[in-house]
Design a protein around this motif. Sequence first.
Motif, PDB file in Angstrom:
ATOM      1  N   ALA A   1      68.867  -7.925 -17.125  1.00 38.54           N
ATOM      2  CA  ALA A   1      69.288  -8.262 -15.765  1.00 38.54           C
ATOM      3  C   ALA A   1      68.106  -8.444 -14.824  1.00 38.54           C
ATOM      4  O   ALA A   1      68.229  -9.109 -13.784  1.00 38.54           O
ATOM      5  CB  ALA A   1      70.223  -7.191 -15.219  1.00 38.54           C
ATOM      6  N   GLU A   2      66.949  -7.885 -15.184  1.00 42.54           N
ATOM      7  CA  GLU A   2      65.751  -8.008 -14.345  1.00 42.54           C
ATOM      8  C   GLU A   2      64.901  -9.222 -14.708  1.00 42.54           C
ATOM      9  O   GLU A   2      63.927  -9.518 -14.020  1.00 42.54           O
ATOM     10  CB  GLU A   2      64.903  -6.741 -14.480  1.00 42.54           C
ATOM     11  N   ARG A   3      65.244  -9.900 -15.792  1.00 43.64           N
ATOM     12  CA  ARG A   3      64.476 -11.060 -16.237  1.00 43.64           C
ATOM     13  C   ARG A   3      65.088 -12.349 -15.700  1.00 43.64           C
ATOM     14  O   ARG A   3      66.292 -12.539 -15.745  1.00 43.64           O
ATOM     15  CB  ARG A   3      64.451 -11.122 -17.770  1.00 43.64           C
ATOM     16  N   THR A   4      64.248 -13.232 -15.231  1.00 41.10           N
ATOM     17  CA  THR A   4      64.732 -14.511 -14.724  1.00 41.10           C
ATOM     18  C   THR A   4      65.112 -15.412 -15.895  1.00 41.10           C
ATOM     19  O   THR A   4      64.296 -15.651 -16.779  1.00 41.10           O
ATOM     20  CB  THR A   4      63.667 -15.214 -13.873  1.00 41.10           C
ATOM     21  N   PRO A   5      66.342 -15.919 -15.914  1.00 37.87           N
ATOM     22  CA  PRO A   5      66.741 -16.831 -16.996  1.00 37.87           C
ATOM     23  C   PRO A   5      65.872 -18.086 -17.000  1.00 37.87           C
ATOM     24  O   PRO A   5      65.408 -18.536 -15.936  1.00 37.87           O
ATOM     25  CB  PRO A   5      68.194 -17.171 -16.644  1.00 37.87           C
ATOM     26  N   THR A   6      65.644 -18.634 -18.162  1.00 34.59           N
ATOM     27  CA  THR A   6      64.793 -19.808 -18.283  1.00 34.59           C
ATOM     28  C   THR A   6      65.606 -21.074 -18.539  1.00 34.59           C
ATOM     29  O   THR A   6      66.756 -21.025 -18.966  1.00 34.59           O
ATOM     30  CB  THR A   6      63.792 -19.631 -19.441  1.00 34.59           C
ATOM     31  N   LYS A   7      64.972 -22.199 -18.280  1.00 26.72           N
ATOM     32  CA  LYS A   7      65.616 -23.495 -18.535  1.00 26.72           C
ATOM     33  C   LYS A   7      65.864 -23.687 -20.021  1.00 26.72           C
ATOM     34  O   LYS A   7      66.825 -24.352 -20.426  1.00 26.72           O
ATOM     35  CB  LYS A   7      64.722 -24.620 -18.001  1.00 26.72           C
ATOM     36  N   GLU A   8      65.009 -23.085 -20.850  1.00 27.70           N
ATOM     37  CA  GLU A   8      65.191 -23.179 -22.301  1.00 27.70           C
ATOM     38  C   GLU A   8      66.472 -22.459 -22.731  1.00 27.70           C
ATOM     39  O   GLU A   8      67.178 -22.914 -23.625  1.00 27.70           O
ATOM     40  CB  GLU A   8      63.985 -22.572 -23.032  1.00 27.70           C
ATOM     41  N   GLU A   9      66.757 -21.330 -22.085  1.00 26.29           N
ATOM     42  CA  GLU A   9      67.973 -20.578 -22.408  1.00 26.29           C
ATOM     43  C   GLU A   9      69.224 -21.300 -21.926  1.00 26.29           C
ATOM     44  O   GLU A   9      70.256 -21.306 -22.591  1.00 26.29           O
ATOM     45  CB  GLU A   9      67.932 -19.190 -21.751  1.00 26.29           C
ATOM     46  N   PHE A  10      69.127 -21.915 -20.754  1.00 27.66           N
ATOM     47  CA  PHE A  10      70.273 -22.574 -20.128  1.00 27.66           C
ATOM     48  C   PHE A  10      69.875 -23.976 -19.664  1.00 27.66           C
ATOM     49  O   PHE A  10      69.680 -24.226 -18.476  1.00 27.66           O
ATOM     50  CB  PHE A  10      70.770 -21.738 -18.942  1.00 27.66           C
ATOM     51  N   PRO A  11      69.762 -24.883 -20.606  1.00 28.26           N
ATOM     52  CA  PRO A  11      69.256 -26.228 -20.285  1.00 28.26           C
ATOM     53  C   PRO A  11      70.129 -27.020 -19.315  1.00 28.26           C
ATOM     54  O   PRO A  11      69.627 -27.908 -18.625  1.00 28.26           O
ATOM     55  CB  PRO A  11      69.202 -26.915 -21.656  1.00 28.26           C
ATOM     56  N   THR A  12      71.403 -26.709 -19.235  1.00 27.37           N
ATOM     57  CA  THR A  12      72.287 -27.481 -18.354  1.00 27.37           C
ATOM     58  C   THR A  12      72.489 -26.834 -16.989  1.00 27.37           C
ATOM     59  O   THR A  12      73.143 -27.411 -16.118  1.00 27.37           O
ATOM     60  CB  THR A  12      73.663 -27.662 -19.019  1.00 27.37           C
TER      61      THR A  12
ATOM     62  N   LEU B   1      69.226 -20.259 -11.802  1.00 25.53           N
ATOM     63  CA  LEU B   1      68.418 -19.469 -12.734  1.00 25.53           C
ATOM     64  C   LEU B   1      67.758 -18.312 -11.993  1.00 25.53           C
ATOM     65  O   LEU B   1      66.559 -18.319 -11.684  1.00 25.53           O
ATOM     66  CB  LEU B   1      67.379 -20.363 -13.419  1.00 25.53           C
ATOM     67  N   VAL B   2      68.554 -17.303 -11.698  1.00 23.35           N
ATOM     68  CA  VAL B   2      68.070 -16.133 -10.972  1.00 23.35           C
ATOM     69  C   VAL B   2      68.469 -14.872 -11.727  1.00 23.35           C
ATOM     70  O   VAL B   2      69.525 -14.819 -12.371  1.00 23.35           O
ATOM     71  CB  VAL B   2      68.635 -16.085  -9.533  1.00 23.35           C
ATOM     72  N   ALA B   3      67.615 -13.867 -11.646  1.00 31.38           N
ATOM     73  CA  ALA B   3      67.910 -12.591 -12.295  1.00 31.38           C
ATOM     74  C   ALA B   3      69.027 -11.881 -11.539  1.00 31.38           C
ATOM     75  O   ALA B   3      69.087 -11.909 -10.307  1.00 31.38           O
ATOM     76  CB  ALA B   3      66.661 -11.728 -12.332  1.00 31.38           C
ATOM     77  N   GLY B   4      69.913 -11.235 -12.284  1.00 32.60           N
ATOM     78  CA  GLY B   4      71.003 -10.519 -11.642  1.00 32.60           C
ATOM     79  C   GLY B   4      72.007  -9.995 -12.642  1.00 32.60           C
ATOM     80  O   GLY B   4      71.792 -10.053 -13.861  1.00 32.60           O
ATOM     81  N   GLY B   5      73.107  -9.510 -12.129  1.00 31.71           N
ATOM     82  CA  GLY B   5      74.161  -8.959 -12.966  1.00 31.71           C
ATOM     83  C   GLY B   5      75.518  -9.201 -12.346  1.00 31.71           C
ATOM     84  O   GLY B   5      75.626  -9.691 -11.224  1.00 31.71           O
ATOM     85  N   VAL B   6      76.543  -8.844 -13.072  1.00 31.50           N
ATOM     86  CA  VAL B   6      77.914  -9.064 -12.607  1.00 31.50           C
ATOM     87  C   VAL B   6      78.428  -7.793 -11.935  1.00 31.50           C
ATOM     88  O   VAL B   6      78.237  -6.686 -12.431  1.00 31.50           O
ATOM     89  CB  VAL B   6      78.815  -9.479 -13.778  1.00 31.50           C
ATOM     90  N   VAL B   7      79.059  -7.989 -10.789  1.00 30.75           N
ATOM     91  CA  VAL B   7      79.453  -6.866  -9.933  1.00 30.75           C
ATOM     92  C   VAL B   7      80.918  -6.992  -9.520  1.00 30.75           C
ATOM     93  O   VAL B   7      81.390  -8.081  -9.181  1.00 30.75           O
ATOM     94  CB  VAL B   7      78.564  -6.818  -8.668  1.00 30.75           C
TER      95      VAL B   7
ATOM     96  N   ARG C   1      74.417 -15.207 -17.790  1.00 32.40           N
ATOM     97  CA  ARG C   1      74.386 -14.832 -19.204  1.00 32.40           C
ATOM     98  C   ARG C   1      75.783 -14.424 -19.662  1.00 32.40           C
ATOM     99  O   ARG C   1      76.206 -13.297 -19.467  1.00 32.40           O
ATOM    100  CB  ARG C   1      73.403 -13.681 -19.433  1.00 32.40           C
ATOM    101  N   GLY C   2      76.507 -15.358 -20.278  1.00 31.55           N
ATOM    102  CA  GLY C   2      77.860 -15.078 -20.728  1.00 31.55           C
ATOM    103  C   GLY C   2      78.851 -15.261 -19.603  1.00 31.55           C
ATOM    104  O   GLY C   2      78.499 -15.420 -18.455  1.00 31.55           O
ATOM    105  N   SER C   3      80.083 -15.260 -19.939  1.00 31.58           N
ATOM    106  CA  SER C   3      81.144 -15.442 -18.960  1.00 31.58           C
ATOM    107  C   SER C   3      81.549 -14.123 -18.351  1.00 31.58           C
ATOM    108  O   SER C   3      81.495 -13.080 -18.978  1.00 31.58           O
ATOM    109  CB  SER C   3      82.356 -16.095 -19.635  1.00 31.58           C
ATOM    110  N   VAL C   4      81.974 -14.164 -17.088  1.00 31.36           N
ATOM    111  CA  VAL C   4      82.465 -12.963 -16.434  1.00 31.36           C
ATOM    112  C   VAL C   4      83.605 -12.346 -17.223  1.00 31.36           C
ATOM    113  O   VAL C   4      83.769 -11.137 -17.283  1.00 31.36           O
ATOM    114  CB  VAL C   4      82.943 -13.313 -15.001  1.00 31.36           C
ATOM    115  N   ALA C   5      84.367 -13.195 -17.887  1.00 32.60           N
ATOM    116  CA  ALA C   5      85.567 -12.706 -18.575  1.00 32.60           C
ATOM    117  C   ALA C   5      85.265 -11.767 -19.723  1.00 32.60           C
ATOM    118  O   ALA C   5      86.122 -10.995 -20.135  1.00 32.60           O
ATOM    119  CB  ALA C   5      86.382 -13.886 -19.108  1.00 32.60           C
TER     120      ALA C   5
END
Length: 363
Positions: A109-120, A126-132, A2-6
């Motif tokens: 961060a606890e929700r699994t991203p969907t194909k609809e959100e990120f079709p490519t 498509l796994v739930a997580g966060g940037v560390v 979800r978004g770029s690390v930058a």
Amino acid sequence: MRGSVAVFLCLWVVIAHAETPESSTFGPTIPNKTPAPGQAPEGMVWIPGGEFSMGASTNGHGTDEMPMASNDAEPVHRVRVGGFWMDATAVTNEQFEKFVRATGYVTIAERTPTKEEFPTAPVENLVAGGVVFAPTDHEVALNDHYQWWSYVKGANWRHPQGPESDIKGKEKYPVVQVAFPDAEAYAKWAGKRLPTEAEFEFAARGGLSGKTYVWGDEFRPGGKWMANTWQGKFPVKDAVEDGYAGIAPVKSFPPNGYGLYDMAGNVWEWCSDWYRPDYYKALADKGGVANNPQGPDSAFDPAEPNEKKRVHRGGSFLCNDQYCSRYIVGTRGKGEVNTGTNHLGFRCVKSSESNEKRTVQAE
């Protein structure tokens, strides 16, 4: 993911095409004389509001030299904000847990991203997580932040650095790995809201005018550490000279003039404003004093024009004099709204009834 690390790094890159203002003069802070409207809500302090000079100077401009401050915090301009209540600290793990237990809320961060959100995106991504943040094992050039930031499966507010980490015994630490909608949801549940960028800076300055830090012009007055920042070679090893490697519990460092803790360092904090690097120039071009500015109507970051970003304020435990100096009051951060990290939290504010009435009348 979800978004770029930058989007949430502690960057000090100067926007190459931005114009340098001719003047960055700090005028006096003129606080309102209106007393606090009644008893303080639990855990909050009264911020009187008033008129002040907002922003930060880059090297060679204005009355104070601000090394490595990005020029998205220029020009320094006059702003007026009304009085409001503000949380004395960032929202803690135990406070956020009460909210989750009461509402059943699930963070982004606890929700699994969907194909609809990120079709490519490949399905395996498509796994739930966060940037560390993870320190490197050797010295590296500071031109590639992917060397110390990564997307970690299972990282969320309960597991800030990934599934092997937890928050046991860290009830008084700031909650992190919260995206902007998560912070908004908490604020609404608590009967509060997120601060505007102008409110945050007025509060952070603590009644002082044009100082480099929220406590004054000296980074370590009398040799005392005033904020949780990075010491040592970045991003290899924090030397822990201030007593903390990583996040510190709230109230570990002295409060500012208004009784607010960690308004610089420890964790970045969400503000309600959309981010644009040219917003201050737009306000200054109008002339006069900007009254309770709410931020631009939409977001735009030339570095990532397709990302919707909100303002971050305050810097974090990763800020340092080698790569980032966003513990300097008046400097700005930015983040994609659906992305959390292990150095990003928030605090809330609450408008006084008189301010709310004025706002309604103005509308």
